[in-house]
Design a protein around this motif. Structure first.
Motif, PDB file in Angstrom:
ATOM      1  N   ASP A 145       0.832  -1.205   0.000  1.00  0.00           N
ATOM      2  CA  ASP A 145       0.000   0.000   0.000  1.00  0.00           C
ATOM      3  C   ASP A 145       0.865   1.253   0.000  1.00  0.00           C
ATOM      4  O   ASP A 145       0.577   2.228  -0.699  1.00  0.00           O
ATOM      5  N   ASP A 146       1.917   1.211   0.803  1.00  0.00           N
ATOM      6  CA  ASP A 146       2.831   2.344   0.884  1.00  0.00           C
ATOM      7  C   ASP A 146       3.478   2.606  -0.461  1.00  0.00           C
ATOM      8  O   ASP A 146       3.598   3.752  -0.918  1.00  0.00           O
ATOM      9  N   LEU A 147       3.882   1.520  -1.108  1.00  0.00           N
ATOM     10  CA  LEU A 147       4.532   1.665  -2.412  1.00  0.00           C
ATOM     11  C   LEU A 147       3.557   2.192  -3.455  1.00  0.00           C
ATOM     12  O   LEU A 147       3.944   2.956  -4.343  1.00  0.00           O
ATOM     13  N   PHE A 148       2.307   1.771  -3.366  1.00  0.00           N
ATOM     14  CA  PHE A 148       1.325   2.260  -4.330  1.00  0.00           C
ATOM     15  C   PHE A 148       1.210   3.780  -4.249  1.00  0.00           C
ATOM     16  O   PHE A 148       1.199   4.481  -5.263  1.00  0.00           O
ATOM     17  N   ALA A 176      14.044   1.597  -1.574  1.00  0.00           N
ATOM     18  CA  ALA A 176      15.294   0.911  -1.888  1.00  0.00           C
ATOM     19  C   ALA A 176      15.796   1.304  -3.275  1.00  0.00           C
ATOM     20  O   ALA A 176      16.990   1.466  -3.481  1.00  0.00           O
ATOM     21  N   LYS A 177      14.861   1.467  -4.202  1.00  0.00           N
ATOM     22  CA  LYS A 177      15.289   1.749  -5.568  1.00  0.00           C
ATOM     23  C   LYS A 177      14.161   2.414  -6.337  1.00  0.00           C
ATOM     24  O   LYS A 177      12.994   2.105  -6.146  1.00  0.00           O
ATOM     25  N   ILE A 178      14.556   3.348  -7.193  1.00  0.00           N
ATOM     26  CA  ILE A 178      13.614   3.945  -8.149  1.00  0.00           C
ATOM     27  C   ILE A 178      14.229   3.799  -9.537  1.00  0.00           C
ATOM     28  O   ILE A 178      15.391   4.159  -9.740  1.00  0.00           O
ATOM     29  N   ASP A 179      13.440   3.285 -10.425  1.00  0.00           N
ATOM     30  CA  ASP A 179      13.912   3.138 -11.813  1.00  0.00           C
ATOM     31  C   ASP A 179      12.862   3.682 -12.757  1.00  0.00           C
ATOM     32  O   ASP A 179      11.668   3.619 -12.475  1.00  0.00           O
ATOM     33  N   VAL A 180      13.348   4.207 -13.881  1.00  0.00           N
ATOM     34  CA  VAL A 180      12.448   4.606 -14.962  1.00  0.00           C
ATOM     35  C   VAL A 180      12.879   3.844 -16.193  1.00  0.00           C
ATOM     36  O   VAL A 180      14.072   3.805 -16.510  1.00  0.00           O
ATOM     37  N   HIS A 232       6.275   4.858 -20.726  1.00  0.00           N
ATOM     38  CA  HIS A 232       7.280   4.766 -19.687  1.00  0.00           C
ATOM     39  C   HIS A 232       6.628   4.304 -18.398  1.00  0.00           C
ATOM     40  O   HIS A 232       5.481   4.658 -18.111  1.00  0.00           O
ATOM     41  N   TYR A 233       7.405   3.528 -17.637  1.00  0.00           N
ATOM     42  CA  TYR A 233       6.945   3.114 -16.325  1.00  0.00           C
ATOM     43  C   TYR A 233       7.987   3.519 -15.284  1.00  0.00           C
ATOM     44  O   TYR A 233       9.192   3.516 -15.571  1.00  0.00           O
ATOM     45  N   VAL A 234       7.501   3.859 -14.134  1.00  0.00           N
ATOM     46  CA  VAL A 234       8.419   4.080 -13.022  1.00  0.00           C
ATOM     47  C   VAL A 234       8.267   2.878 -12.086  1.00  0.00           C
ATOM     48  O   VAL A 234       7.170   2.384 -11.874  1.00  0.00           O
ATOM     49  N   ALA A 235       9.402   2.383 -11.592  1.00  0.00           N
ATOM     50  CA  ALA A 235       9.392   1.228 -10.692  1.00  0.00           C
ATOM     51  C   ALA A 235       9.950   1.662  -9.352  1.00  0.00           C
ATOM     52  O   ALA A 235      11.064   2.178  -9.280  1.00  0.00           O
ATOM     53  N   VAL A 236       9.172   1.485  -8.310  1.00  0.00           N
ATOM     54  CA  VAL A 236       9.643   1.791  -6.962  1.00  0.00           C
ATOM     55  C   VAL A 236       9.717   0.485  -6.190  1.00  0.00           C
ATOM     56  O   VAL A 236       8.794  -0.316  -6.223  1.00  0.00           O
ATOM     57  N   SER A 237      10.835   0.278  -5.527  1.00  0.00           N
ATOM     58  CA  SER A 237      11.068  -1.002  -4.866  1.00  0.00           C
ATOM     59  C   SER A 237      11.345  -0.806  -3.393  1.00  0.00           C
ATOM     60  O   SER A 237      11.895   0.215  -2.973  1.00  0.00           O
ATOM     61  N   GLN A 238      10.990  -1.827  -2.649  1.00  0.00           N
ATOM     62  CA  GLN A 238      11.268  -1.836  -1.227  1.00  0.00           C
ATOM     63  C   GLN A 238      11.637  -3.257  -0.839  1.00  0.00           C
ATOM     64  O   GLN A 238      11.045  -4.205  -1.342  1.00  0.00           O
TER      65      GLN A 238
END
Lengths: 373, 451
Positions: free
Chosen positions: B51-54, B90-94, B132-138
Motif C-alpha cells: 500500500d505504501d509503495l502504491f 530501496a530503488k527507483i527506476d524509470v 514509460h513506467y516508473v518502478a519503486v522497490s522496497q
C-alpha cells in the motif's frame, strides 16, 4: 455651465459604456507554494492575492471604458509536484483563458507552457534560457539568466578579494544550472578562475562534502545560484570557513519579505550579493504610472503589494490593460495574435537587473542596471 | 511368585501416554498457531509495504514525469536518487516499455511483483510521450525472516509452558493420590494398617474391602486347613481308639486279648506316623522348607519314593513302573525330593479310589519317568492312568483343591514348594498315553550332574 456640460457628457459616456456589455477577459494565475513552510507560504499567498485584487480594482475603470472586464482566477499548487503547473494550464486553456500568468520557477513555467502551448503565458520571474526559446507566446517579466549572470560576474569580480570561485548548484533547478553556466562564461571574461563545482539536489541538500571541498580549495567566491532554502542551507554549512568567501546568487534568494536567506540561521557572518529581475517594491512602483498612483493613494499593510512578485503582478495587469485598450482584441484568438506581435516588447524585463548585497543576514538593494547593459 | 511382564505398562507410563496424544496435538496446534500467526504477520507487513509503495509510486511518477517532460533540461536521475532517500525507498527506476506484470490485453496503469526479496510497484507515467513506467522497490522480509522469536514467545511458548506445568502438576497429583496408594494397597490391606486420610475415597473403599476379603480368606483357609487336618487326624485317632476299645473289651486274662493288643500296636504304628506326617505337612505349608542340596543319585531318590508306596499300591491293585533314560547324579535334597515324589506317586495311587465303583477298563498304572530335557534340565514325569484332574490342570496346585477321599489338599501345595525350592518347576497335565493325570517336574541340571 461648462462643468455641468462636462458632467453630463461624462455621465452619458459612462452610461453608454455601461449599456454595452463588457468583453470578459479571463486571466488565470498559477503559482507554487511550499506546503512545508506554511507560515511563509500563507503570507505570500495573501500578498499575491492582494496584489491581484489591487491591480484589478485600479484598472477596472480604464478597462471598462475600453469595453473589457478582467476576470481573474488563482490556483496555488504544491511546489513539490510541478506537474500540476502543466495540468493547471491545460485546465485554464480549456476554460478559455486569454492569458495565463505562470509560476516564478523556470522548471514550473516550462511545464505550464507545455500545457497551454497555444495560449499566451507570462512568468513573473522565470529566467532560464529555455524560457527565451519558447517562442513569442511564452514570455517572462524577468531578464534572462545570461543578462543577470553578466551583471553578477562583473560585480563579483569587483567585490571579491580573491579571483577564484567554486559553484554549488541545484541540479534539479533548470534556471540554477543555466545561471551557473552563464556565470562561467562571463566570469572568465573578468578573470575569475573556476576551482570546481558540486551538484546538489532538493531544498535540503547534503552539505558535508561541500564544506570539505571549500575548506580545501579556499575560493574567493562561492556561487550559489539556487532557490532560497537550498542557498541558505549551503551558506549556513559554510559558516566559519576561513577565509570567508563572497557568496553570489541568482534570482532565487528571495527578498527581505519572503525567503530563507534574509535573517537565515547561521548567516550573520555571510557576505554576498545576488541579482534579481525585480527591484525593491518602492523603487519598482516609481517606474510606471499605475505603480506611482497606487503608491500615492494607498498606504498600509495589505493595500499595496509589499513583495517583488506582487509588484510584478501590478505591472503585469497594468501592461495587459494597456495592451487591451490599445489593440482592442475581441476574442482569445485575436488577443493571441496581438500578444504574439507585441508581447515581447511590452512585457519583458521592465526593470533590468537589480543587485542586492547580503550582510549580517540582511539583503539590501544596491543598485539597478538595465537589461542588456 | 509374581511375574512382571515387560509387555505390560506401569501406571506412570499409562499416565504419560494419556498425556502424550493430547500433548502432541497441543504442541502441533501451537506450532501451527505460530506459523499461522507468522504468516498473517508476514502478509500484513507485505500488504502495508505494498500500500505504501502504491501511494509513493504516484508521487515518484509525477515528480519524475515533470523532469522527463523538461527533456534535456530535466534532472530525472538525480531527482530519483534524492526521492529514494526522502521516501525511504530501496530503488527507483524509470524505463521505457512495459514490465512483465503490466502486459495484457488492456493497458495496465499500475501493477506489482515480488521477487528476490523485493516488492516492486510499476506505475505508468501518463504524461510522458512514449510508454514509460516508473518502478519503486522496497525490501521485504521473507516469510522465514518474519518468524520473529517474539512471535514464538507470544504464540507457542505459553502453550508449551502451560502444557509442561500441567503435566508436572498432574504427575505429582497422580503420583501422590493414585499411584502411591495403589502401590501400597495390598500392603495396607494385608496388614490392616490405618489408611492415610489423603487417599481418594474410592481407593480407601477398595482397601477396606480388600482388608475384609483377606481376613475372610484367612479365616476360610484356616477353617478349611483346620477342618481338613482335624478330620484326617480324627480319623486316624479313631482307628487307634477303636483298637484300644477292642483290647479293653476283653478281660486281662483272655487269650484273645494278646491278639487285640497286637492290633492296637499295629494301628498305633501305622496311624501315628500318618498323623505326624499330616502335622509335618501342615507346618510345611506355613513355613519355608529348607532345601539342602548335595550331589546324590536321583534315580535312588526316585526308587525310594516308589518303594514307600509299594505297599499302598499293591493293596489297591495299582502297578508302579519306573522308566529311566539314563542314570543321573543331581545336586538335590534327597529327603525333600523324595517327599515330593512320594506325595505325587501316592496321589496317583489313591486317585483310583474314585473309580472304586466303576468297572476296571484299563490297567491301573502309576509310571515314573526320568529323562534329560535339553542340556540344562532334568525332567521327571509322574503319570497315572486314573480319572485325571477334575479341576483342570491350571488349578491343580491351588491350596485345598483335592479329590482324594482323605486329604487336606496340602500335598500338592507342599510338593510345589519343594520343587520350586530346588529352582525347578512343576506342571500338571493330562497324560498322553495313560490318559490320567501327569505331573512334569523340571529341575535344573546345575553342578553335580554326571551323565
Amino acid at each position: 455651465m461648462i462643468p455641468l456640460l462636462l458632467f453630463m457628457a461624462a455621465h452619458s459616456a459612462a452610461a453608454q459604456a455601461a449599456a454595452v456589455p463588457l468583453i470578459p477577459v479571463p486571466v488565470a494565475f498559477l503559482e507554487a507554494l511550499a506546503p512545508r513552510d506554511t507560515t511563509s507560504s500563507e503570507r505570500f499567498r495573501r500578498d499575491y492575492e492582494n496584489a491581484i485584487t489591487t491591480a484589478r480594482s485600479a484598472t477596472a475603470g480604464r478597462l471598462a471604458k475600453c469595453g473589457y472586464e478582467l476576470q481573474t482566477s488563482t490556483l496555488f499548487y504544491d511546489a513539490g509536484d510541478p506537474i500540476q503547473a502543466r495540468e493547471g494550464a491545460e485546465k485554464s486553456a480549456k476554460a478559455g483563458s486569454w492569458l495565463i500568468v505562470g509560476p516564478r520557477r523556470s522548471n514550473h513555467y516550462l511545464l505550464l507552457a507545455q500545457g497551454a502551448a497555444q495560449v499566451p503565458t507570462v512568468s513573473l520571474m522565470a529566467s532560464a534560457k529555455e524560457v527565451e526559446e519558447l517562442g513569442p507566446l511564452h514570455l517572462s517579466l524577468s531578464p534572462s539568466n545570461s543578462v543577470m549572470a553578466k551583471v553578477a560576474a562583473a560585480t563579483a569580480a569587483r567585490s571579491a578579494r580573491r579571483h577564484t570561485y567554486f559553484t554549488v548548484v541545484n541540479e534539479d533547478c533548470v534556471s540554477c544550472v543555466d545561471f551557473a553556466a552563464s556565470f562561467d562564461v562571463f566570469a572568465a571574461k573578468h578573470n575569475l578562475r573556476k576551482l570546481g563545482e558540486i551538484k546538489v539536489i532538493g531544498d535540503l541538500p547534503e552539505t558535508d562534502f561541500v564544506r570539505t571541498e571549500v575548506e580545501r580549495l579556499k575560493p574567493g567566491v562561492v556561487v550559489v545560484p539556487n532557490y532560497s532554502k537550498s542557498s541558505a542551507r549551503v551558506m549556513a554549512a559554510l559558516d566559519g570557513v576561513q577565509p570567508n568567501p563572497l557568496f553570489v546568487g541568482s534570482d532565487g534568494w528571495g527578498d527581505s519579505k519572503y525567503g530563507f536567506v534574509q535573517n537565515g540561521e547561521n548567516l550573520d557572518s555571510a557576505v554576498g550579493l545576488t541579482v534579481r529581475g525585480l527591484p525593491p517594491v518602492e523603487e519598482g512602483m516609481k517606474s510606471f504610472a499605475l505603480g506611482r498612483q497606487i503608491a500615492k493613494e494607498k498606504r498600509g499593510e495589505g493595500a499595496a503589494p509589499w513583495s517583488g512578485p506582487g509588484l510584478a503582478i501590478l505591472r503585469l495587469i497594468d501592461t495587459t490593460a494597456d495592451l487591451l485598450c490599445q489593440k482592442r482584441p475581441r476574442s482569445p484568438a485575436e488577443f493571441s495574435e496581438v500578444y504574439r506581435a507585441s508581447g515581447r516588447k511590452v512585457y519583458s524585463a521592465p526593470w533590468g537587473v537589480s543587485v542586492y548585497r547580503l550582510r549580517k543576514g540582511v539583503l539590501t538593494f544596491s543598485g539597478m542596471e538595465k537589461a542588456g547593459s | 511368585m509374581i511375574e512382571r511382564s515387560s509387555r505390560h505398562l506401569t501406571l506412570r507410563q499409562l499416565v504419560f501416554l494419556s498425556w502424550l496424544v493430547p500433548g502432541t496435538l497441543v504442541v502441533f496446534a501451537s506450532m501451527i498457531a505460530f506459523f499461522a500467526a507468522g504468516w498473517m504477520d508476514y502478509r500484513s507487513a507485505t500488504g502495508r509495504i505494498q500500500d505504501d509503495l502504491f501511494s509513493k509510486s504516484r508521487v515518484v511518477s509525477r515528480r519524475l514525469s515533470a523532469e522527463l517532460l523538461l527533456g534535456s533540461s530535466g534532472a530525472a536521475e538525480p531527482v530519483a536518487r534524492t526521492l529514494e532517500g526522502e521516501l525511504g525507498l530501496a530503488k527507483i527506476d524509470v524505463f521505457a516499455g512495459e514490465p512483465s506484470c503490466a502486459r495484457g490485453p488492456r493497458a495496465v496503469e499500475v501493477c506489482w511483483e515480488q521477487k528476490d526479496g523485493s516488492l516492486t510497484v510499476f506505475r505508468r507515467m501518463e504524461l510522458v510521450k512514449d510508454l514509460h513506467y516508473v518502478a519503486v522497490s522496497q525490501r521485504v522480509t521473507s516469510y522465514v525472516q518474519s518468524l520473529k522469536p517474539s512471535l514464538f514467545l507470544w504464540s507457542a511458548l505459553p502453550v508449551l509452558v502451560l502444557l509442561g506445568i500441567g503435566l508436572l502438576f498432574q504427575r505429582r497429583l497422580l503420583d501422590r493420590f493414585l499411584i502411591q496408594p495403589i502401590s501400597s494397597l495390598v500392603d495396607t490391606s494385608v496388614h490392616a494398617k490405618d489408611l492415610p486420610s489423603e487417599w481418594p475415597s474410592e481407593i480407601r473403599d477398595i482397601s477396606q474391602r480388600l482388608t475384609q476379603t483377606f481376613e475372610d480368606r484367612d479365616q476360610a483357609i484356616f477353617g478349611r486347613v483346620a477342618g481338613g487336618v482335624i478330620h484326617d487326624i480324627k480319623t486316624l485317632l479313631h482307628s487307634v481308639l477303636n483298637a484300644g476299645e477292642l483290647v479293653r473289651e476283653l478281660p486281662a486274662d483272655s487269650p484273645k486279648r494278646a491278639v487285640r493288643l497286637e492290633g492296637l500296636l499295629k494301628a498305633t504304628s501305622i496311624n501315628v506316623p500318618k498323623m505326624l506326617n499330616i502335622i509335618e505337612l501342615t507346618l510345611d505349608g506355613t513355613r519355608e522348607i529348607p532345601i539342602r542340596k548335595k550331589g546324590s543319585d536321583l534315580l535312588q531318590t526316585v526308587r525310594s519314593a516308589i518303594e514307600v508306596n509299594e505297599h499302598l499300591a499293591k493293596g489297591r491293585g495299582v502297578g508302579l513302573l519306573l522308566e529311566a533314560d539314563l542314570p543321573t547324579k543331581l545336586a538335590h535334597d534327597p529327603i525333600q525330593l523324595e517327599r515330593a515324589l512320594t506325595n505325587l506317586i501316592r496321589n496317583g495311587v489313591e486317585a483310583f479310589d474314585a473309580l472304586v465303583d466303576e468297572p476296571c477298563t484299563r490297567e491301573r498304572l502309576v509310571r515314573v519317568r526320568a529323562t534329560q530335557s535339553g542340556s540344562e534340565r532334568i525332567a521327571l514325569w509322574v503319570e497315572d492312568s486314573g480319572p485325571g484332574l477334575p479341576y483342570g490342570t491350571d488349578r491343580a496346585f491351588r491350596l485345598l483343591r483335592s479329590t482324594k477321599v482323605h486329604g487336606s489338599g496340602l500335598g500338592l501345595f507342599v510338593t510345589r514348594k519343594i520343587i520350586e525350592g530346588h529352582g525347578g518347576r512343576i506342571e500338571a497335565r493330562k497324560s498322553e498315553d495313560l490318559h490320567g493325570a501327569a505331573f512334569l517336574i523340571e529341575l535344573p541340571a546345575g553342578e553335580g550332574v554326571i551323565v
